[in-house]
Design a protein around this motif. Structure first.
Motif, PDB file in Angstrom:
ATOM      1  N   THR A   1      -1.885  -4.304  -3.189  1.00  0.00           N
ATOM      2  CA  THR A   1      -1.406  -3.699  -1.939  1.00  0.00           C
ATOM      3  C   THR A   1      -0.206  -2.800  -2.192  1.00  0.00           C
ATOM      4  O   THR A   1      -0.096  -1.711  -1.626  1.00  0.00           O
ATOM      5  CB  THR A   1      -1.033  -4.806  -0.949  1.00  0.00           C
ATOM      6  OG1 THR A   1      -2.195  -5.627  -0.693  1.00  0.00           O
ATOM      7  CG2 THR A   1      -0.544  -4.212   0.361  1.00  0.00           C
ATOM      8  N   ARG A   2       0.697  -3.262  -3.067  1.00  0.00           N
ATOM      9  CA  ARG A   2       1.874  -2.429  -3.371  1.00  0.00           C
ATOM     10  C   ARG A   2       1.462  -1.123  -4.040  1.00  0.00           C
ATOM     11  O   ARG A   2       1.997  -0.052  -3.731  1.00  0.00           O
ATOM     12  CB  ARG A   2       2.841  -3.209  -4.264  1.00  0.00           C
ATOM     13  CG  ARG A   2       3.586  -4.336  -3.549  1.00  0.00           C
ATOM     14  CD  ARG A   2       4.759  -4.830  -4.391  1.00  0.00           C
ATOM     15  NE  ARG A   2       4.320  -5.403  -5.644  1.00  0.00           N
ATOM     16  CZ  ARG A   2       4.015  -6.692  -5.779  1.00  0.00           C
ATOM     17  NH1 ARG A   2       4.095  -7.517  -4.749  1.00  0.00           N
ATOM     18  NH2 ARG A   2       3.630  -7.173  -6.946  1.00  0.00           N
TER      19      ARG A   2
ATOM     20  N   LYS B   1       0.007   1.078  -1.511  1.00  0.00           N
ATOM     21  CA  LYS B   1       1.051   1.624  -0.641  1.00  0.00           C
ATOM     22  C   LYS B   1       1.771   2.784  -1.313  1.00  0.00           C
ATOM     23  O   LYS B   1       2.104   3.785  -0.667  1.00  0.00           O
ATOM     24  CB  LYS B   1       2.052   0.514  -0.302  1.00  0.00           C
ATOM     25  CG  LYS B   1       3.089   0.919   0.732  1.00  0.00           C
ATOM     26  CD  LYS B   1       3.957  -0.260   1.125  1.00  0.00           C
ATOM     27  CE  LYS B   1       4.969   0.151   2.189  1.00  0.00           C
ATOM     28  NZ  LYS B   1       5.836  -0.979   2.568  1.00  0.00           N
ATOM     29  N   LYS B   2       1.992   2.652  -2.643  1.00  0.00           N
ATOM     30  CA  LYS B   2       2.629   3.764  -3.366  1.00  0.00           C
ATOM     31  C   LYS B   2       1.735   5.010  -3.314  1.00  0.00           C
ATOM     32  O   LYS B   2       2.223   6.123  -3.106  1.00  0.00           O
ATOM     33  CB  LYS B   2       2.885   3.352  -4.815  1.00  0.00           C
ATOM     34  CG  LYS B   2       4.005   2.332  -4.972  1.00  0.00           C
ATOM     35  CD  LYS B   2       4.217   1.984  -6.441  1.00  0.00           C
ATOM     36  CE  LYS B   2       5.340   0.947  -6.599  1.00  0.00           C
ATOM     37  NZ  LYS B   2       5.516   0.574  -8.027  1.00  0.00           N
TER      38      LYS B   2
ATOM     39  N   GLN C   1      -0.425   5.683  -1.046  1.00  0.00           N
ATOM     40  CA  GLN C   1      -0.392   6.196   0.322  1.00  0.00           C
ATOM     41  C   GLN C   1       0.872   7.005   0.582  1.00  0.00           C
ATOM     42  O   GLN C   1       0.840   8.026   1.282  1.00  0.00           O
ATOM     43  CB  GLN C   1      -0.473   5.026   1.309  1.00  0.00           C
ATOM     44  CG  GLN C   1      -1.821   4.325   1.323  1.00  0.00           C
ATOM     45  CD  GLN C   1      -1.797   3.075   2.168  1.00  0.00           C
ATOM     46  OE1 GLN C   1      -0.786   2.763   2.798  1.00  0.00           O
ATOM     47  NE2 GLN C   1      -2.911   2.351   2.176  1.00  0.00           N
ATOM     48  N   GLN C   2       1.994   6.540   0.024  1.00  0.00           N
ATOM     49  CA  GLN C   2       3.240   7.277   0.208  1.00  0.00           C
ATOM     50  C   GLN C   2       3.169   8.662  -0.437  1.00  0.00           C
ATOM     51  O   GLN C   2       3.641   9.655   0.127  1.00  0.00           O
ATOM     52  CB  GLN C   2       4.413   6.480  -0.373  1.00  0.00           C
ATOM     53  CG  GLN C   2       4.747   5.229   0.419  1.00  0.00           C
ATOM     54  CD  GLN C   2       5.833   4.383  -0.235  1.00  0.00           C
ATOM     55  OE1 GLN C   2       6.187   4.637  -1.394  1.00  0.00           O
ATOM     56  NE2 GLN C   2       6.340   3.406   0.481  1.00  0.00           N
TER      57      GLN C   2
ATOM     58  N   ARG D   1      -4.121   1.966   5.511  1.00  0.00           N
ATOM     59  CA  ARG D   1      -2.929   1.158   5.787  1.00  0.00           C
ATOM     60  C   ARG D   1      -3.307  -0.120   6.533  1.00  0.00           C
ATOM     61  O   ARG D   1      -2.782  -1.201   6.246  1.00  0.00           O
ATOM     62  CB  ARG D   1      -1.922   1.964   6.605  1.00  0.00           C
ATOM     63  CG  ARG D   1      -1.279   3.106   5.834  1.00  0.00           C
ATOM     64  CD  ARG D   1      -0.246   3.842   6.657  1.00  0.00           C
ATOM     65  NE  ARG D   1       0.882   3.002   6.976  1.00  0.00           N
ATOM     66  CZ  ARG D   1       1.913   3.374   7.728  1.00  0.00           C
ATOM     67  NH1 ARG D   1       1.938   4.603   8.232  1.00  0.00           N
ATOM     68  NH2 ARG D   1       2.904   2.565   7.979  1.00  0.00           N
TER      69      ARG D   1
ATOM     70  N   GLY E   1      -4.706  -2.556   4.116  1.00  0.00           N
ATOM     71  CA  GLY E   1      -3.653  -3.138   3.287  1.00  0.00           C
ATOM     72  C   GLY E   1      -2.908  -4.245   4.019  1.00  0.00           C
ATOM     73  O   GLY E   1      -2.617  -5.307   3.448  1.00  0.00           O
TER      74      GLY E   1
END
Length: 335
Positions: A109-110, A113-114, A116-117, A256, A259
């Motif tokens: 997930t992390r 998320k990276k 996605q950022q 998102r 996640g």
């Protein structure tokens, strides 16, 4: 502890048997029958040794039975203890595996998320670039409009100047005619002819001015049509960019949402490789109004719906068009 319990049981058993022997002895007939006899003769009732042996044998059997019962009880306790220890180890291994799976999911997930950022930053830069292009296009449009307005103003000024000049000339002609008529009646015909010539010239000039104005207006209309066609093409291009932006935002927020659900998803290895399709109905602020199962593994779907309810409120974008698409969305969850 077990040895102490065994000793206590043995002691209690011995005391019970001793008490039993005492009671037997107490019930025995120890009375002496007084008879008149010659001399001093003592008569007594004797206890049968066979009875004592039988009682002793019975006591030994009871002791052995108590000992056997205690050994059986200890064996059962050992079996129960071994079974409990095996169950404890099994539960500990299961908990360890669940924690390991959750840590793996959190790591994934992390990383997601990276990514996605990074994608979000790229989308922001693309949006900024598109905004800059839109501003540049708007400036070009405004400049073209200003040029058209300036040209129209210049044309209006030319027309006004021509009219003023014509008015001045008409006044001068009228004054000259009146003066000529007042001076010489004989020159009336000549003046009338001169006036007619002047009028013909003025009409010709007016006709020429009207033709020039019509040609100028036609050029302006053509330029305006070209500009409007360009603006329509730009609007169509911007609509395509807008649709692509909405599609990108939907993909980003769907990822998102998945996640957030994965972060709260607790399942074991039995559902690995399975899928669950859910339908989420959200409020405009992201609050979960309803979650239902469309298809997939029932065990996984129950865990997935629980994870959705734990999230409670999902993040929503600022764009109302994207929010409208996200308020009812289908997601596929796979551990």
């Amino acid at each position: 502890m077990k040895k102490s319990n065994y000793s206590t049981s043995v002691i209690i058993s011995v005391l019970v048997h001793v008490l039993f022997i005492v009671l037997l002895l107490w019930g025995a007939d120890f009375t002496f029958e007084k008879k008149q006899a010659v001399g001093n003769t003592i008569q007594a009732t004797m206890i049968d040794p066979a009875i004592l042996n039988q009682q002793a044998q019975h006591i030994r059997q009871q002791r052995q039975a108590a000992k056997n019962a205690e050994l059986a009880r200890q064996a059962r306790l050992q079996q129960q203890t071994a079974a409990l220890e095996a169950q404890r180890k099994t539960d500990a291994e299961r908990i360890r595996q669940l924690k390991e799976d959750k840590l793996t999911a959190e790591k994934a997930t992390r990383e997601a998320k990276k990514r996605q950022q990074v994608q979000q930053q790229q989308a922001i830069e693309a949006r900024a670039k598109a905004d800059a292009q839109a501003k540049a296009d708007a400036k070009v449009k405004a400049d073209a409009k200003a040029k058209v307005a300036a040209k129209a103003k210049a044309d209006a000024k030319v027309k006004a100047d021509a009219k003023a000049k014509a008015d001045t000339k008409a006044k001068a002609d009228a004054k000259a005619t009146a003066d000529a008529k007042a001076k010489v009646d004989a020159k009336a015909k000549a003046d009338a002819k001169a006036k007619a010539d002047a009028k013909a010239k003025a009409d010709a000039k007016a006709k020429a001015d009207a033709k020039a104005k019509a040609e100028a207006q036609a050029k302006q209309d053509a330029a305006l049509n070209d500009m409007l066609s360009g603006l329509e093409a730009e609007n169509e291009q911007r609509d395509g960019v807008k649709d692509q932006h909405i599609a990108d935002e939907l993909a980003k927020y769907s990822s998102r949402f998945k996640g957030l659900i994965q972060q709260n998803l607790l399942v074991d290895q039995s559902v690995k490789g399975q899928e669950c399709k859910l339908r989420l109905r959200l409020a405009a602020n992201g609050l979960v109004l309803n979650v239902s199962q469309l298809a997939g593994n029932d065990t996984l779907c129950r865990a997935a719906k629980s994870a959705v309810l734990q999230v409670d409120v999902f993040p929503m974008p600022d764009d109302p068009n994207v929010v409208k698409q996200l308020r009812e969305i289908n997601l596929t969850v796979s551990p």
